[in-house]
Write a protein that holds these residues in place. Structure first.
Motif, PDB file in Angstrom:
ATOM      1  N   SER A   1       0.249  57.908  54.625  1.00 11.96           N
ATOM      2  CA  SER A   1       0.645  58.797  55.725  1.00 11.96           C
ATOM      3  C   SER A   1      -0.545  59.268  56.560  1.00 11.96           C
ATOM      4  CB  SER A   1       1.399  60.011  55.180  1.00 11.96           C
ATOM      5  OG  SER A   1       0.550  60.768  54.340  1.00 11.96           O
ATOM      6  N   LEU A   2      -1.755  59.196  56.014  1.00 12.02           N
ATOM      7  CA  LEU A   2      -2.939  59.643  56.750  1.00 12.02           C
ATOM      8  C   LEU A   2      -3.386  58.645  57.814  1.00 12.02           C
ATOM      9  CD1 LEU A   2      -5.019  61.057  53.781  1.00 12.02           C
ATOM     10  CD2 LEU A   2      -3.697  62.350  55.464  1.00 12.02           C
ATOM     11  N   PHE A   3      -2.951  57.407  57.689  1.00 13.42           N
ATOM     12  CA  PHE A   3      -3.380  56.367  58.613  1.00 13.42           C
ATOM     13  C   PHE A   3      -2.261  56.043  59.586  1.00 13.42           C
ATOM     14  CE2 PHE A   3      -5.995  55.919  54.848  1.00 13.42           C
ATOM     15  CZ  PHE A   3      -7.262  55.842  55.397  1.00 13.42           C
ATOM     16  N   GLY A   4      -1.921  57.024  60.396  1.00 14.69           N
ATOM     17  CA  GLY A   4      -0.829  56.877  61.346  1.00 14.69           C
ATOM     18  C   GLY A   4      -1.296  56.417  62.708  1.00 14.69           C
ATOM     19  N   ALA A   5      -0.578  56.853  63.719  1.00 14.44           N
ATOM     20  CA  ALA A   5      -0.814  56.414  65.097  1.00 14.44           C
ATOM     21  C   ALA A   5      -2.198  56.806  65.600  1.00 14.44           C
ATOM     22  CB  ALA A   5       0.265  56.986  66.011  1.00 14.44           C
ATOM     23  N   GLY A   6      -2.656  58.002  65.279  1.00 14.99           N
ATOM     24  CA  GLY A   6      -3.975  58.449  65.749  1.00 14.99           C
ATOM     25  C   GLY A   6      -5.093  57.545  65.264  1.00 14.99           C
ATOM     26  N   TYR A   7      -5.039  57.198  63.989  1.00 17.03           N
ATOM     27  CA  TYR A   7      -6.041  56.313  63.411  1.00 17.03           C
ATOM     28  C   TYR A   7      -5.964  54.930  64.056  1.00 17.03           C
ATOM     29  CZ  TYR A   7      -8.519  53.491  59.952  1.00 17.03           C
ATOM     30  OH  TYR A   7      -9.378  52.625  59.329  1.00 17.03           O
ATOM     31  N   THR A   8      -4.758  54.414  64.217  1.00 19.27           N
ATOM     32  CA  THR A   8      -4.566  53.080  64.792  1.00 19.27           C
ATOM     33  C   THR A   8      -5.063  53.032  66.234  1.00 19.27           C
ATOM     34  OG1 THR A   8      -2.645  52.757  63.366  1.00 19.27           O
ATOM     35  CG2 THR A   8      -2.861  51.283  65.251  1.00 19.27           C
TER      36      THR A   8
ATOM     37  N   LEU B   1     -12.427  57.532  59.348  1.00 19.93           N
ATOM     38  CA  LEU B   1     -12.186  57.172  57.958  1.00 19.93           C
ATOM     39  C   LEU B   1     -12.533  58.283  56.962  1.00 19.93           C
ATOM     40  CD1 LEU B   1     -11.074  54.658  56.622  1.00 19.93           C
ATOM     41  CD2 LEU B   1     -13.399  53.863  56.296  1.00 19.93           C
ATOM     42  N   MET B   2     -13.740  58.815  57.016  1.00 17.89           N
ATOM     43  CA  MET B   2     -14.169  59.808  56.024  1.00 17.89           C
ATOM     44  C   MET B   2     -13.353  61.097  56.052  1.00 17.89           C
ATOM     45  SD  MET B   2     -16.133  58.172  54.168  1.00 17.89           S
ATOM     46  CE  MET B   2     -16.606  59.452  53.060  1.00 17.89           C
ATOM     47  N   PRO B   3     -12.987  61.641  57.196  1.00 15.46           N
ATOM     48  CA  PRO B   3     -12.132  62.837  57.164  1.00 15.46           C
ATOM     49  C   PRO B   3     -10.792  62.573  56.467  1.00 15.46           C
ATOM     50  CG  PRO B   3     -13.082  62.581  59.343  1.00 15.46           C
ATOM     51  CD  PRO B   3     -13.414  61.332  58.570  1.00 15.46           C
ATOM     52  N   ARG B   4     -10.242  61.404  56.626  1.00 16.25           N
ATOM     53  CA  ARG B   4      -8.972  61.077  55.972  1.00 16.25           C
ATOM     54  C   ARG B   4      -9.148  60.902  54.461  1.00 16.25           C
ATOM     55  NH1 ARG B   4      -8.582  59.683  61.118  1.00 16.25           N
ATOM     56  NH2 ARG B   4      -6.545  59.807  62.126  1.00 16.25           N
ATOM     57  N   ILE B   5     -10.197  60.233  54.071  1.00 10.79           N
ATOM     58  CA  ILE B   5     -10.460  60.061  52.646  1.00 10.79           C
ATOM     59  C   ILE B   5     -10.780  61.407  52.006  1.00 10.79           C
ATOM     60  CG2 ILE B   5     -12.051  59.042  50.968  1.00 10.79           C
ATOM     61  CD1 ILE B   5     -12.171  56.591  52.845  1.00 10.79           C
ATOM     62  N   GLY B   6     -11.526  62.244  52.710  1.00 15.10           N
ATOM     63  CA  GLY B   6     -11.822  63.587  52.208  1.00 15.10           C
ATOM     64  C   GLY B   6     -10.562  64.403  52.014  1.00 15.10           C
ATOM     65  N   ALA B   7      -9.658  64.342  52.987  1.00 13.68           N
ATOM     66  CA  ALA B   7      -8.391  65.071  52.868  1.00 13.68           C
ATOM     67  C   ALA B   7      -7.562  64.528  51.714  1.00 13.68           C
ATOM     68  CB  ALA B   7      -7.603  64.963  54.172  1.00 13.68           C
ATOM     69  N   LEU B   8      -7.571  63.232  51.532  1.00  5.87           N
ATOM     70  CA  LEU B   8      -6.798  62.601  50.475  1.00  5.87           C
ATOM     71  C   LEU B   8      -7.323  62.959  49.083  1.00  5.87           C
ATOM     72  CD1 LEU B   8      -4.577  60.497  49.739  1.00  5.87           C
ATOM     73  CD2 LEU B   8      -6.378  58.770  49.870  1.00  5.87           C
TER      74      LEU B   8
END
Length: 163
Positions: free
Chosen positions: A30-37, A77-84
């Motif tokens: 769910s962290l890799f949605g439209a914004g990331y793409t 990438l890192m902010p998403r991995i950090g949140a996860l």
């Protein structure tokens, strides 16, 4: 690669042998949605466009690609991995820090939990009355428990009776 990787996760997860890793991958989708793409697509487009522009210095493409990777890793990438990986540990620790029970870490090493909870955290098998911080996949091994917090495969539980 960074653009396609999140899209390939559903195809890869069934082949992952480690239950915790598979659980994290499912939680992270769910962290890799439209914004990331969109960010990855724009960055890839900008890099490709710069390669079609006539280059006067041979080192320039390497610099452009290096900057693009730094932006991708640090901003997307890192902010998403950090949140996860880190936000569930911090949130569980803040909950445990307000509770009077002893805290036990078992089945997983989460050093930042001790920092955020501001409590001594024992590294041992949990017993009756303990608060347990562990992986969701290890919870079935502790016997009767009450889940106090669960997010991204990290669980804070109260042990109800000794096993």
């Amino acid at each position: 690669i960074f653009l396609i990787f999140p899209l390939a996760l559903p195809l890869v997860i069934p082949y992952v042998q480690d239950d915790f890793a598979a659980c994290i991958m499912v939680s992270g989708q769910s962290l890799f949605g439209a914004g990331y793409t969109i960010f990855c697509g724009l960055l890839a487009g900008a890099v490709m466009l710069l390669f079609f522009i006539r280059q006067s210095v041979s080192l320039r493409p390497a610099i452009v690609v290096s900057i693009a990777y730094l932006l991708l890793i640090n901003l997307a990438l890192m902010p998403r991995i950090g949140a996860l990986m880190q936000s569930p540990v911090r949130e569980a620790a803040l909950i445990a820090g307000r509770m009077p029970e002893r805290v036990v870490m078992w089945g997983h090493s989460l050093p930042s939990f001790t920092f955020y909870s501001r409590k001594f955290v024992a590294l041992r098998t949990p017993s009756f009355g303990d608060l347990l911080i562990t992986k969701k996949t290890k919870l079935s091994e502790v016997g009767p428990h009450e889940i106090l917090y669960e997010k991204n495969c990290i669980v804070l539980a109260r042990i109800l009776i000794s096993k």
